[in-house]
Design a protein around this motif. Structure first.
Motif, short mmCIF file in Angstrom:
data_model
loop_
_atom_site.label_atom_id
_atom_site.label_comp_id
_atom_site.label_asym_id
_atom_site.label_seq_id
_atom_site.Cartn_x
_atom_site.Cartn_y
_atom_site.Cartn_z
N MET A 182 0.82 -1.20 0.00
CA MET A 182 0.00 0.00 0.00
C MET A 182 0.86 1.26 0.00
SD MET A 182 -2.78 1.60 -0.22
CE MET A 182 -3.94 0.25 -0.27
N THR A 183 2.00 1.21 0.69
CA THR A 183 2.91 2.36 0.69
C THR A 183 3.36 2.68 -0.73
OG1 THR A 183 3.70 1.77 2.90
CG2 THR A 183 5.04 3.32 1.64
N ASN A 184 3.65 1.65 -1.51
CA ASN A 184 4.06 1.88 -2.90
C ASN A 184 2.96 2.57 -3.71
OD1 ASN A 184 6.70 1.00 -2.96
ND2 ASN A 184 6.21 -1.08 -3.57
N PHE A 185 1.71 2.13 -3.51
CA PHE A 185 0.60 2.77 -4.21
C PHE A 185 0.51 4.26 -3.84
CE2 PHE A 185 -1.29 -1.65 -4.38
CZ PHE A 185 -1.23 -1.76 -5.77
N ILE A 186 0.65 4.55 -2.56
CA ILE A 186 0.55 5.93 -2.07
C ILE A 186 1.72 6.77 -2.56
CG2 ILE A 186 0.41 7.41 -0.02
CD1 ILE A 186 -2.02 5.61 -0.35
N LEU A 187 2.91 6.18 -2.50
CA LEU A 187 4.14 6.91 -2.79
C LEU A 187 4.25 7.33 -4.25
CD1 LEU A 187 6.58 7.86 -1.20
CD2 LEU A 187 7.70 5.66 -1.66
N TRP B 78 9.46 -11.16 5.77
CA TRP B 78 9.74 -9.74 5.58
C TRP B 78 10.75 -9.52 4.45
CZ3 TRP B 78 10.21 -7.21 11.14
CH2 TRP B 78 8.92 -7.21 11.72
N LYS B 79 11.74 -10.38 4.37
CA LYS B 79 12.75 -10.22 3.30
C LYS B 79 12.12 -10.45 1.94
CE LYS B 79 17.03 -11.09 5.82
NZ LYS B 79 16.45 -10.90 7.15
N ARG B 80 11.23 -11.42 1.85
CA ARG B 80 10.56 -11.67 0.58
C ARG B 80 9.71 -10.47 0.16
NH1 ARG B 80 8.91 -17.71 2.45
NH2 ARG B 80 10.65 -18.85 1.53
N SER B 81 8.94 -9.93 1.12
CA SER B 81 8.09 -8.79 0.77
C SER B 81 8.94 -7.54 0.49
CB SER B 81 7.09 -8.50 1.90
OG SER B 81 7.74 -8.10 3.08
N TRP B 82 10.04 -7.39 1.23
CA TRP B 82 10.94 -6.25 0.98
C TRP B 82 11.50 -6.32 -0.43
CZ3 TRP B 82 16.19 -6.42 -0.27
CH2 TRP B 82 16.82 -5.18 -0.32
N LEU B 83 11.97 -7.50 -0.83
CA LEU B 83 12.55 -7.65 -2.16
C LEU B 83 11.51 -7.42 -3.25
CD1 LEU B 83 15.12 -8.31 -3.65
CD2 LEU B 83 14.57 -10.74 -3.47
N ARG B 84 10.33 -8.00 -3.07
CA ARG B 84 9.26 -7.86 -4.06
C ARG B 84 8.85 -6.40 -4.23
NH1 ARG B 84 4.42 -10.22 -1.57
NH2 ARG B 84 3.95 -8.10 -0.89
N GLU B 85 8.56 -5.73 -3.10
CA GLU B 85 8.07 -4.36 -3.17
C GLU B 85 9.17 -3.37 -3.52
OE1 GLU B 85 4.98 -3.65 -3.24
OE2 GLU B 85 4.33 -5.68 -2.75
N SER B 86 10.42 -3.68 -3.16
CA SER B 86 11.52 -2.80 -3.52
C SER B 86 11.75 -2.80 -5.02
CB SER B 86 12.81 -3.22 -2.80
OG SER B 86 12.69 -3.01 -1.42
N LEU B 87 11.61 -3.97 -5.65
CA LEU B 87 11.74 -4.04 -7.10
C LEU B 87 10.64 -3.25 -7.79
CD1 LEU B 87 12.69 -7.83 -7.53
CD2 LEU B 87 14.19 -5.84 -7.77
N ILE B 88 9.44 -3.28 -7.20
CA ILE B 88 8.33 -2.50 -7.74
C ILE B 88 8.59 -1.00 -7.56
CG2 ILE B 88 5.88 -1.93 -7.44
CD1 ILE B 88 5.44 -4.89 -6.64
N ALA B 89 9.03 -0.61 -6.35
CA ALA B 89 9.30 0.80 -6.07
C ALA B 89 10.42 1.35 -6.95
CB ALA B 89 9.65 0.98 -4.60
N ALA B 90 11.35 0.48 -7.32
CA ALA B 90 12.49 0.92 -8.14
C ALA B 90 12.05 1.44 -9.50
CB ALA B 90 13.46 -0.24 -8.32
N THR B 91 10.84 1.07 -9.93
CA THR B 91 10.36 1.51 -11.25
C THR B 91 9.85 2.95 -11.26
OG1 THR B 91 8.12 0.65 -10.83
CG2 THR B 91 9.72 -0.86 -11.81
N PHE B 92 9.60 3.51 -10.04
CA PHE B 92 9.08 4.89 -10.02
C PHE B 92 9.78 5.82 -9.03
CE2 PHE B 92 6.51 2.66 -6.79
CZ PHE B 92 6.59 3.54 -5.73
N ILE B 93 10.60 5.29 -8.13
CA ILE B 93 11.18 6.12 -7.08
C ILE B 93 12.11 7.18 -7.65
CG2 ILE B 93 13.30 4.84 -6.55
CD1 ILE B 93 10.75 6.00 -3.92
N TRP B 94 12.60 6.97 -8.88
CA TRP B 94 13.50 7.95 -9.50
C TRP B 94 12.80 9.30 -9.75
CZ3 TRP B 94 11.86 9.65 -14.28
CH2 TRP B 94 10.92 8.83 -14.94
N LYS B 95 11.47 9.28 -9.70
CA LYS B 95 10.73 10.52 -9.91
C LYS B 95 10.70 11.39 -8.65
CE LYS B 95 7.61 8.23 -13.19
NZ LYS B 95 6.20 7.85 -13.47
N LYS B 96 11.10 10.81 -7.52
CA LYS B 96 11.09 11.54 -6.25
C LYS B 96 12.32 12.45 -6.15
CE LYS B 96 7.28 9.81 -4.58
NZ LYS B 96 6.13 10.65 -4.18
#
Length: 628
Positions: A443-448, A479-497
């Protein structure tokens, strides 16, 4: 059939003395309550100054009493201290102590000056108070009490100065000076060691580049974490809040969670609590009904029947389904997600909502402390880790309004954003598998993507962490699995921050993923192939452990700071090696610590394989007998 039993561990918790008022922190809409504290902290009637939340919270902390059971040496003033009388502490607060004496030791009257000496055991009071105490005090009340057929002399004593002031001039003051000085020295040593990486860079560019990046990443996180500041409380800002508690088989703790959520220092017409049970199979629902009935008896003026609700899902759907159902029922514009084994401080919500004065703020995380910190070594390790993860790591991300995980124990969102992303959140899949955990990061990724996310250190809750090593390791793997999964997703848009934050994020993604390879290279390859002892690498690990431990000591002034060293060693030699496993299994959807539909399915498949294997073995054995 023999079934291995899991050893039951009794959790060690700090226990506040039960207040006679169930909703002691809720603002009284009819002003029937005339003082902030019924036990007496020498406060006057409520005025504008006392109406301020932080001031009232300070008074609450001064008056809050804790159940205790430790030995006290009490000596009348003027008498030699070695001739004091031993007594038992019944309860203690920052300002005083209630002791129990045998009736034959009755020798104190109101107004007597005494000298107190006692050693505060861990878990008696909040973290940081565990220490030897020697101070002057005065007797303020004497009475008798009958217990188990025996009459006991009870003596209430008021300290000459609050324990907070006493410790500030004793251990806390020394801890702050020592920790801050050593932190500065350790930071300098890290930079000097990285200077070595620059000098020898040409001999192993990959290794020394990693060392430089990792050191810079770590130091900047601590720097921005220390520079972080909370959003101050605006007394006029009290938006409507709906607290949602998703629950599954939480019979032991759910009553305390509900009480902490409804007993908030927040306008009664601006806050509601919704408990959603995900078809629990134990006595959770009965516990929820019991605590709701208790709260409804408090008083009509608190409108609890209108603002405390429960809903039981028709089928077990998982945490996300329970949260979404709560959002559907919510009537306010801000929704707060609280885990069912987490307990809010009375002013948590008032502090948590403050960043939302910024219209671009989409979500805010509060700070999570460990409630059962003194249970055993496993929980003590997590205590230091939790504090650094929030007070340093999340605070550093909040400096750039880009917190990458609004953690499950306590997080607030704009309701409209949750509704907007509901379908995508509920139906999220990764590599064809449903995403059943990591709901907070998801959900944080959706919001961010479209809004800012923040952290409010003064919005505090505490949570029950795993005290069983097996459960702890399963939780960390999840937690490591979810961190890796969601971090890869966040990597696709975090550069806009914000550019520095984006760089911050990508480095933070690479460093943990590459860490196992670096450790193998330094601790195995270099010693075995080049016959060189990895002194520099081990020194780096020691300095990293010092940064964590000293930061905890500086902020918390607690004796638990030494567990930062143990955690770092445990991480390097145990937890770190979960990362390679996460690389090849991060699409898995089983929790490992609760009976989700995915866990049941995985268990059934495993049992089916065992039965098939056993059946095949029987066939082979039968065939062998025939052949012989």
């Amino acid at each position: 059939m023999y079934k291995k039993k899991t050893k039951i561990i009794k959790e060690v918790l700090t226990t506040p003395l039960e207040d006679r008022r169930t909703l002691s922190n809720v603002p009284d809409p009819e002003s029937i309550r005339i003082t902030v504290d019924r036990r007496g902290t020498k406060s006057t009637k409520i005025d504008e100054k006392e109406a301020d939340s932080n001031y009232k919270n300070k008074l609450r902390m001064l008056s809050l009493r804790y159940v205790s059971d430790f030995e006290v040496l009490i000596t009348p003033k003027g008498m030699k201290k070695r001739k004091g009388i031993k007594a038992k502490a019944v309860d203690i607060s920052i300002t005083g102590l209630l002791i129990e004496l045998d009736i034959e030791n009755t020798m104190y009257t109101v107004g007597d000056s005494v000298h107190m000496k006692f050693d505060l055991p861990p878990a008696t009071m909040p973290e940081g108070f565990e220490s030897l105490v020697k101070l002057e005090a005065v007797v303020v009340r004497v009475f008798t009490k009958e217990q188990d057929g025996q009459v006991k002399q009870m003596v209430a004593i008021e300290f000459a100065k609050p324990l907070t002031e006493y410790f500030q001039k004793k251990r806390w003051g020394y801890s702050l000076v020592m920790a801050s000085s050593l932190l500065f020295i350790v930071a300098l040593l890290v930079m000097l060691m990285r200077a070595e990486s620059v000098i020898y860079f040409k001999y192993n560019k990959v290794l020394y580049l990693y060392s430089l990046i990792a050191a810079t990443f770590l130091l900047t996180r601590y720097l921005f974490g220390i520079l972080y500041k909370n959003v101050p409380i605006n007394k006029e800002y009290t938006p409507g809040v709906s607290i949602i508690i998703p629950c599954f088989n939480e019979e032991e703790w759910i009553h305390r969670t509900i009480l902490s959520c409804i007993n908030q220092d927040y306008p009664v017409d601006k806050i509601e609590v919704i408990v959603v049970d995900d078809r629990s199979t134990d006595g959770t629902v009965k516990q929820i009904e019991k605590v709701i009935a208790l709260i409804h008896k408090e008083a009509e003026r608190y409108k609890t029947k209108e603002r405390l609700k429960m809903h039981v899902l028709e089928v077990n759907g998982g945490k996300r389904v329970a949260l979404v159902k709560g959002v559907e029922m919510a009537k306010h514009d801000l929704v707060v997600f609280v885990d069912s084994d987490s307990f809010l401080e009375p002013n948590a919500i008032r502090n948590l909502v403050q960043p939302f004065q910024d219209p671009k703020m989409g979500g805010v995380a509060g700070r999570t402390d460990v409630e059962n910190k003194y249970t055993n070594t496993v929980t003590k390790l997590q205590t230091v880790r939790y504090y650094i993860a929030f007070r340093i790591m999340k605070a550093a991300e909040s400096y750039f309004d880009s917190v990458t995980c609004l953690s499950g124990p306590l997080a607030c969102y704009r309701k409209e954003l949750i509704v907007k992303h509901t379908d995508a959140w509920l139906n999220q899949k990764f590599l064809g598998q449903p995403a059943t955990f990591g709901d907070d990061r998801s959900m944080t990724n959706f919001i961010l993507r479209t809004h800012r996310t923040g952290y409010q250190d003064t919005a505090i809750c505490s949570t029950i962490v795993p005290s069983n090593m097996g459960f702890f390791l399963k939780q960390q793997m999840r937690w490591k699995r979810s961190w890796l999964r969601e971090s890869l997703i966040a990597a696709t848009f975090i550069w806009k921050k914000e550019p520095f934050m984006a760089l911050f994020f990508y480095v933070g993604l690479i460093v943990p993923i590459a860490a196992p390879i670096i450790v193998v290279y330094n601790l195995l390859y270099v010693p075995l192939v080049h016959n060189v002892f990895p002194l520099t690498f081990l020194m780096g690990l020691l300095l990293m452990a010092l940064l964590m431990s000293l930061a905890h000591l500086m902020f918390r002034k607690s004796k638990l700071w030494v567990f930062g060293f143990i955690f770092c060693a445990f991480y390097e030699f145990v937890l770190l090696w979960q990362m390679p496993v996460a690389w090849v299994t991060f699409w898995k959807s089983t929790w490992g610590t609760r009976e989700t539909p995915q866990d049941i399915e995985a268990r059934d498949k495993k049992n089916a394989k065992k039965r098939k294997k056993k059946k095949n073995q029987i066939v082979l054995d039968t065939q062998s007998l025939k052949d012989s």
